[in-house]
Scaffold this motif. Structure first.
Motif, mmCIF file in Angstrom:
data_model
loop_
_atom_site.group_PDB
_atom_site.id
_atom_site.type_symbol
_atom_site.label_atom_id
_atom_site.label_comp_id
_atom_site.label_asym_id
_atom_site.label_seq_id
_atom_site.Cartn_x
_atom_site.Cartn_y
_atom_site.Cartn_z
ATOM 1 N N LEU A 132 -8.780 -2.366 31.268
ATOM 2 C CA LEU A 132 -8.925 -1.811 29.924
ATOM 3 C C LEU A 132 -7.576 -1.362 29.390
ATOM 4 C CD1 LEU A 132 -10.647 -0.802 27.532
ATOM 5 C CD2 LEU A 132 -10.892 1.377 28.776
ATOM 6 N N LEU A 133 -7.239 -1.812 28.179
ATOM 7 C CA LEU A 133 -6.031 -1.407 27.472
ATOM 8 C C LEU A 133 -6.433 -0.778 26.149
ATOM 9 C CD1 LEU A 133 -2.855 -1.574 27.073
ATOM 10 C CD2 LEU A 133 -3.316 -3.719 25.860
ATOM 11 N N VAL A 134 -5.946 0.451 25.893
ATOM 12 C CA VAL A 134 -6.191 1.134 24.623
ATOM 13 C C VAL A 134 -4.855 1.649 24.105
ATOM 14 C CG1 VAL A 134 -7.435 2.958 23.415
ATOM 15 C CG2 VAL A 134 -8.500 1.831 25.369
ATOM 16 N N MET A 135 -4.519 1.330 22.837
ATOM 17 C CA MET A 135 -3.246 1.736 22.253
ATOM 18 C C MET A 135 -3.491 2.379 20.889
ATOM 19 S SD MET A 135 -0.901 -1.635 23.088
ATOM 20 C CE MET A 135 0.642 -0.764 22.753
ATOM 21 N N LEU A 136 -2.840 3.508 20.666
ATOM 22 C CA LEU A 136 -2.874 4.195 19.383
ATOM 23 C C LEU A 136 -1.441 4.403 18.923
ATOM 24 C CD1 LEU A 136 -4.437 5.733 17.137
ATOM 25 C CD2 LEU A 136 -4.186 7.795 18.564
ATOM 26 N N ALA A 137 -1.110 3.948 17.696
ATOM 27 C CA ALA A 137 0.273 4.006 17.221
ATOM 28 C C ALA A 137 0.341 4.528 15.792
ATOM 29 C CB ALA A 137 0.932 2.628 17.295
ATOM 30 N N TYR A 138 1.455 5.187 15.496
ATOM 31 C CA TYR A 138 1.733 5.677 14.133
ATOM 32 C C TYR A 138 3.175 5.319 13.785
ATOM 33 C CZ TYR A 138 2.868 8.756 10.248
ATOM 34 O OH TYR A 138 3.291 9.246 9.048
ATOM 35 N N GLU A 139 3.395 4.892 12.541
ATOM 36 C CA GLU A 139 4.750 4.532 12.093
ATOM 37 C C GLU A 139 4.998 5.031 10.683
ATOM 38 O OE1 GLU A 139 6.235 0.692 13.305
ATOM 39 O OE2 GLU A 139 6.923 0.286 11.256
ATOM 40 N N ARG A 140 6.230 5.489 10.438
ATOM 41 C CA ARG A 140 6.669 5.929 9.107
ATOM 42 C C ARG A 140 8.007 5.283 8.803
ATOM 43 N NH1 ARG A 140 8.082 10.955 10.044
ATOM 44 N NH2 ARG A 140 10.305 10.519 9.807
ATOM 45 N N GLN A 141 8.148 4.709 7.604
ATOM 46 C CA GLN A 141 9.365 4.021 7.203
ATOM 47 C C GLN A 141 9.935 4.672 5.949
ATOM 48 O OE1 GLN A 141 8.280 -0.096 6.657
ATOM 49 N NE2 GLN A 141 7.217 -0.215 8.616
ATOM 50 N N ASN A 142 10.939 5.522 6.127
ATOM 51 C CA ASN A 142 11.558 6.179 4.970
ATOM 52 C C ASN A 142 12.366 5.169 4.156
ATOM 53 O OD1 ASN A 142 10.525 8.705 5.684
ATOM 54 N ND2 ASN A 142 12.254 9.117 7.034
ATOM 55 N N GLN A 143 12.466 5.402 2.849
ATOM 56 C CA GLN A 143 13.166 4.492 1.959
ATOM 57 C C GLN A 143 14.080 5.261 1.011
ATOM 58 O OE1 GLN A 143 10.272 2.067 -0.067
ATOM 59 N NE2 GLN A 143 9.706 0.959 1.777
ATOM 60 N N LEU A 144 15.118 4.555 0.530
ATOM 61 C CA LEU A 144 16.012 5.138 -0.461
ATOM 62 C C LEU A 144 15.288 5.328 -1.781
ATOM 63 C CD1 LEU A 144 19.203 2.991 0.230
ATOM 64 C CD2 LEU A 144 18.961 5.423 0.704
ATOM 65 N N ASP A 145 15.790 6.238 -2.628
ATOM 66 C CA ASP A 145 15.250 6.400 -3.971
ATOM 67 C C ASP A 145 15.425 5.111 -4.764
ATOM 68 O OD1 ASP A 145 14.784 8.976 -3.200
ATOM 69 O OD2 ASP A 145 16.496 9.830 -4.281
ATOM 70 N N ASP A 146 14.630 4.930 -5.807
ATOM 71 C CA ASP A 146 14.751 3.722 -6.618
ATOM 72 C C ASP A 146 15.999 3.780 -7.494
ATOM 73 O OD1 ASP A 146 14.182 5.381 -8.784
ATOM 74 O OD2 ASP A 146 12.094 4.743 -8.925
ATOM 75 N N ALA A 147 16.211 2.729 -8.313
ATOM 76 C CA ALA A 147 17.433 2.622 -9.115
ATOM 77 C C ALA A 147 17.586 3.774 -10.095
ATOM 78 C CB ALA A 147 17.441 1.291 -9.861
ATOM 79 N N GLN A 148 16.484 4.393 -10.503
ATOM 80 C CA GLN A 148 16.539 5.531 -11.436
ATOM 81 C C GLN A 148 16.668 6.874 -10.720
ATOM 82 O OE1 GLN A 148 14.103 2.972 -11.795
ATOM 83 N NE2 GLN A 148 15.601 2.030 -13.198
ATOM 84 N N GLY A 149 16.765 6.831 -9.394
ATOM 85 C CA GLY A 149 16.915 8.069 -8.635
ATOM 86 C C GLY A 149 15.608 8.771 -8.330
ATOM 87 N N ASN A 150 14.484 8.111 -8.588
ATOM 88 C CA ASN A 150 13.182 8.713 -8.318
ATOM 89 C C ASN A 150 12.798 8.514 -6.847
ATOM 90 O OD1 ASN A 150 12.752 9.345 -11.125
ATOM 91 N ND2 ASN A 150 12.249 7.177 -11.445
ATOM 92 N N ALA A 151 12.185 9.523 -6.274
ATOM 93 C CA ALA A 151 11.767 9.440 -4.883
ATOM 94 C C ALA A 151 10.697 8.363 -4.712
ATOM 95 C CB ALA A 151 11.240 10.790 -4.411
ATOM 96 N N VAL A 152 10.802 7.590 -3.638
ATOM 97 C CA VAL A 152 9.849 6.529 -3.341
ATOM 98 C C VAL A 152 8.875 7.034 -2.282
ATOM 99 C CG1 VAL A 152 9.585 4.181 -2.466
ATOM 100 C CG2 VAL A 152 11.555 4.755 -3.898
#
Length: 282
Positions: A132-152
């Motif tokens: 038996l194999l059981v896997m639980l994963a979480y991922e977060r990918q931060n990004q730069l602000d857009d061209a207008q400087g707004n948070a993404v």
């Protein structure tokens, strides 16, 4: 060097050669790293699969073939089957059949950045015992602000996968994914897989479903059937057929992912693919 401590390393690349006027030969980097392994676990730096990606690859009966689960779970703007650039990974020793993985990227983008705003983290906990194999994963990918400087908004995802070897003939797999803030919107996906060994033949089938995201009628499903024939430990042949059923506003693929033949799918089209191939392991 301390007793039991090992230096590990790998350089892996994909070389694709295509014939014809429209063919394009290329080299593509794959898992490449250097690190240490010992009683403390394993630590690596480099460019290699994330713990999140391994949940899919270890439950996918059609990895790198048509019908690859990535056609559904990495479709619709989702991007969770990645290799992190500038990756730092730690894997714990096995304790009570449990293993913990933490994989961090200081900058998962080309070039360099002094702000460290393109960092990402992927983590998982794995249970493996008695088939038996059981896997639980979480991922977060931060990004730069857009061209207008707004948070993404930060894209993130959760995966739960399991694979169970009932006996020498039967294997079962199940998969669930939840994603938020990717370009296609928030979306759930799930899948089931089945494998049966009949002498030298391996029969497999899997069904995957992507639910509608923020846009209605953007759901899709995929069915894949295949057979593998091993001649010896190194050489095998395979055949597979896969079909994707897209809703009116969906354009999920059937041959993308590791297979390499990415079709252009118009919304609402239902692609079907048939593939024959051979695999030789050096």
């Amino acid at each position: 060097m301390q007793p039991g401590l090992q230096v590990i390393g790998q350089i892996e690349a994909l070389v694709r050669v295509e014939e014809g006027d429209t063919g394009s030969d290329y080299f593509d980097a794959r898992d490449t790293f250097v690190g240490l392994q010992g009683d403390f676990g394993m630590a690596r730096i480099g460019y290699f699969d994330t713990p999140m990606k391994k949940v899919r690859s270890r439950t996918d009966f059609f990895g790198d073939k048509i019908g690859d689960a990535r056609n559904i779970v990495s479709g619709g703007g989702v991007s969770l089957d990645k290799r992190f650039r500038n990756g730092i990974h730690y894997q714990s020793p096995v304790f009570s059949n449990l293993t913990v993985d933490v994989h961090y990227s200081t900058n998962d983008a080309t070039g360099s950045t002094p702000q460290n705003e393109n960092d990402a983290i992927s983590s998982s906990i794995t249970y493996s015992a008695d088939g038996l194999l059981v896997m639980l994963a979480y991922e977060r990918q931060n990004q730069l602000d857009d061209a207008q400087g707004n948070a993404v908004a930060t894209p993130s995802g959760l995966r739960l996968g399991t694979r169970y070897k009932l006996n020498d003939s039967w294997q079962l797999a199940a998969f669930y994914q939840q994603t938020k803030n990717f370009s296609g919107g928030d979306r759930d996906a799930w899948g089931l897989g089945l494998g049966y060994k009949l002498g030298a033949y391996d029969l497999s089938a899997q069904y995957y479903q992507a639910e509608s995201a923020d846009v209605s009628d953007s759901d899709a499903s995929m069915l894949a059937l295949g057979v593998d024939r091993a001649l010896n430990k190194s050489l095998s042949f395979y055949a597979a057929v896969a079909m994707t059923d897209n809703a009116d506003r969906a354009n999920f693929n059937v041959s993308a992912g590791g297979h390499g033949k990415r079709l252009t799918i118009t919304p609402g089209a239902d692609p079907v693919a048939l593939s024959f191939g051979t695999i030789y392991k050096f």
